[in-house]
Design a protein around this motif. Sequence first.
Motif, PDB file in Angstrom:
ATOM      1  N   ARG A 542      52.619   2.441  24.839  1.00 42.71           N
ATOM      2  CA  ARG A 542      53.447   3.661  24.361  1.00 42.71           C
ATOM      3  C   ARG A 542      52.547   4.341  23.106  1.00 42.71           C
ATOM      4  O   ARG A 542      53.017   5.559  22.991  1.00 42.71           O
ATOM      5  CB  ARG A 542      54.717   3.681  24.232  1.00 42.71           C
ATOM      6  CG  ARG A 542      55.508   4.780  25.201  1.00 42.71           C
ATOM      7  CD  ARG A 542      56.674   5.033  24.714  1.00 42.71           C
ATOM      8  NE  ARG A 542      56.859   6.435  23.919  1.00 42.71           N
ATOM      9  CZ  ARG A 542      56.655   6.857  22.682  1.00 42.71           C
ATOM     10  NH1 ARG A 542      56.279   5.597  21.748  1.00 42.71           N
ATOM     11  NH2 ARG A 542      56.557   7.887  22.192  1.00 42.71           N
ATOM     12  N   ASP A 547      60.810   5.797  20.707  1.00 44.90           N
ATOM     13  CA  ASP A 547      61.390   6.951  21.754  1.00 44.90           C
ATOM     14  C   ASP A 547      62.627   6.342  21.987  1.00 44.90           C
ATOM     15  O   ASP A 547      62.767   5.378  22.626  1.00 44.90           O
ATOM     16  CB  ASP A 547      60.421   6.779  22.864  1.00 44.90           C
ATOM     17  CG  ASP A 547      60.943   7.821  23.921  1.00 44.90           C
ATOM     18  OD1 ASP A 547      62.047   8.092  24.090  1.00 44.90           O
ATOM     19  OD2 ASP A 547      59.786   8.269  24.856  1.00 44.90           O
ATOM     20  N   ASN A 550      63.535   5.514  25.685  1.00 46.11           N
ATOM     21  CA  ASN A 550      62.829   4.333  26.145  1.00 46.11           C
ATOM     22  C   ASN A 550      63.711   2.991  25.670  1.00 46.11           C
ATOM     23  O   ASN A 550      63.760   2.168  26.480  1.00 46.11           O
ATOM     24  CB  ASN A 550      61.374   4.408  25.826  1.00 46.11           C
ATOM     25  CG  ASN A 550      60.445   3.358  26.631  1.00 46.11           C
ATOM     26  OD1 ASN A 550      60.450   3.454  27.711  1.00 46.11           O
ATOM     27  ND2 ASN A 550      59.939   2.320  25.918  1.00 46.11           N
TER      28      ASN A 550
END
Length: 832
Positions: A542, A547, A550
């Motif tokens: 990623r 994030d 996530n």
Amino acid sequence: MNTPRPSTGSSGHCDAICRTGGRLSRLRGKPGRWLMPVALAWFACSAAAAAGDAATSPGNVLRIERAGRGALVAAERGALRIEFIGLSTVRLTASPTAEFPPDSTHPDFNGPYYIEDYSRPALPVTIERRNDHWRIQPAGDGACAVEVSESPLQFRVIAREATLLRSHAGGGIEFHAGRTTAHFALPADEHFIGFGAHRHPLDMRGHSIVLATSELGQEGEGGGFPVPWVMSSRGYALFLNNVDPTTRFDLGATQRDRLTIDAGDGGREGWNFDLHVFAGDSYAELMQGYIALTGKPILAEKWFFGNIQSKCCDWRADDIRYIASRFREFGLPLDSMILDLQWREVRPDMWEWTPAFDATESAVRRNNLKWAPSFGDVPRMFRTLDELGVKVGLHENTMSTYSDDADGPGAYLDRSFPDVSDPEVVARLWQMHRPFVAQGADFWWHDQGERMRGQGANGYPITNLNGSLWAKLVVEGMRREFQQSVPVLARSGPDGGHRYISPWPGDVPAGLAFAKLDLDFIRNGGLAGYATIGADMGGFYRGHTPDAENEIRRICDMLLVFPVIRTHGAYYKLPWMFSGEAQLIYAKRLQLRYRLLPYLYSAAIEAHETGRPILAPLCFDFGSDPKAYTRDFDFLLGRDLLVAPVTEREETRDVYLPAGAWRDFWTDERHEGGRTVKFAAPLASERSLPILVQEGAILPLIAPGLNIPSELFDGYSFHLYPASGRTTRRTFKDRARALDDSQVMMAELAASPGAITFKLETKQRTEAVYFHGVARPSRVSVNGRPLDEQSPAATGQGWSFGASDLTAGNPTPVLRVRLPAATTGSLTVEVN
């Protein structure tokens, strides 16, 4: 080309290592590229070529006679052999030559492969003429039977006079050069689940699958851990004992009314169509038949179900010590850490993914099972981790065992990986692993095992066998010499691999878009015996930007969903680096998982003994409900918890509740089943993961610790969810060591108008019992002696009516019964 890139088709750092090493795998001097699209194209071409061959049908039946352990149906062009392995399992073997290789063609040292034991005797059969067909069956009530028609050869398998499986009227068995194809009738209302850990949806009706292992991808028919095992909603299951990687199942994808099995012979003529048909009243019964034939799923040591941390590919010895210590400082549970490729003697620039890593064979040879001098002080690292109670796993891949030494491991499949179907190689490879275990390593991580191609020393295609045989040599060595039962973490090896492996799908990208791929893989794998299964929580790639979505949806929430929880990736995913909301949710989720460990480990023992998945689709227990087959991501965790992870960018979640009544885990709100309910699932909230508890549930819990105890669980509390007019009985099991016998605890919860009774038989201490969804009682007694009401803040024995200790902010009062100190043996709690 030299640096990995986050894409759905890449295999992450593993592919990057293989490419930058300058030598894509070579088999006996023949170059071969092994990226998934090419492999799948090869499989598809093989199947298409076979389909283009002139098909030969067996023709008419010439005679039916007893032969060996069953019956032989001799036809004009080939034969069908029928055997019964128990009253509910039929073995059908077809041959174009009317010759059948003996089961001993599978080398003893390898297992054999799928089937664990061929020595079980088949039942004697009777052969009876009935009007226009022959009936073949063993003696015994409830036995399956096979009925054979003569002109041409057609057959059907029946149980209790109901048809389970029938040859398709447009064609039954067909023989091709090197292949056998069988066509079966497919009723319109039939559903199929199974086929191992793969990326397909739950219901395989209308889909097809190629049974070749490869790193999991986004497209195509193959990938993952495909296993030739599928269960039908009509009360039967099919298992094809075939290791050929071009074998394909078509479940109405090409023709809606036809199930087609196209099986390659893998160069072993006559051994391509060995089909077992199981009959059963439930999926649980079918799974028991499957593991009776193919072996029990491995039961891991308890600590394997705890928090596992790893990262590619830069943590050295001091980093490992520091990270483990930080978990302890923050009061967060941690049971094991895995050292990725950086622990081995490899080029240091591989750790930073720089293109400077030149494509030389000598560089590949240095990727070996040896500690890298730059890794740091290994003995000190092991001492620190041992003091903290943290286990250690070591990574290796298919370039890890190359040796320039004269006493190297022997025959190579591709000049980088030895042939693990060779018994001498197996023995020598274990001797290469053994010193690391003696030094302190507790388990192994096998990478890239699916890349092998060609024939092994045993004469079978190695593609599907390699991962299992590689894992087997390590698992059996650990059991034999160190009395430890720990699966190998691997991304390949379906053939019998559930006896040795904890699968993971490979380097799946980060982001919520890929949560469904992880869950497809885990759900489907559990339906083929891979109960101890997980994925890289949060995804592999990623970048380095946090994030929150996530972190919460694919890490925090999955702590209560995945059977095996391992946070891994090419970027930092340490909890103290999460967003503020994610840090809090992570801590609560992890502590709750550790509280639920008696429930989870009992489910793992049940999976080992019966094949029931730890994480199962709703249809596993509610197979007669057609809607259950449409709910790909609503799961049963154990028998009584329904978990519904959020896989879309939404803050609500529609959850299908099967028949019965269910209570919201977070609020105790009651919901009737048989319908879909929308639940709030706000991202930055404890309720981001909807969890429902089936009424009648009995949940055993313990106080959360920083480690999973190596001894039997103790100091239980029980959370009970009485169902009016119903009695629930549960058996919970525990083991101090996985190879020990189980410690059994019996529990019963009965609710009738005006009274609730909880009975328990255990040798362990029970501290408290909580009753959810009940009114304030007038009387509470323990073993016939009444208890006094007390303040909810009190710690002594007595009962109180107030907040739950299980979830914060629960608006529904809970009845808490604190027991006399050190309560063991027989316990009866009555509430009036």
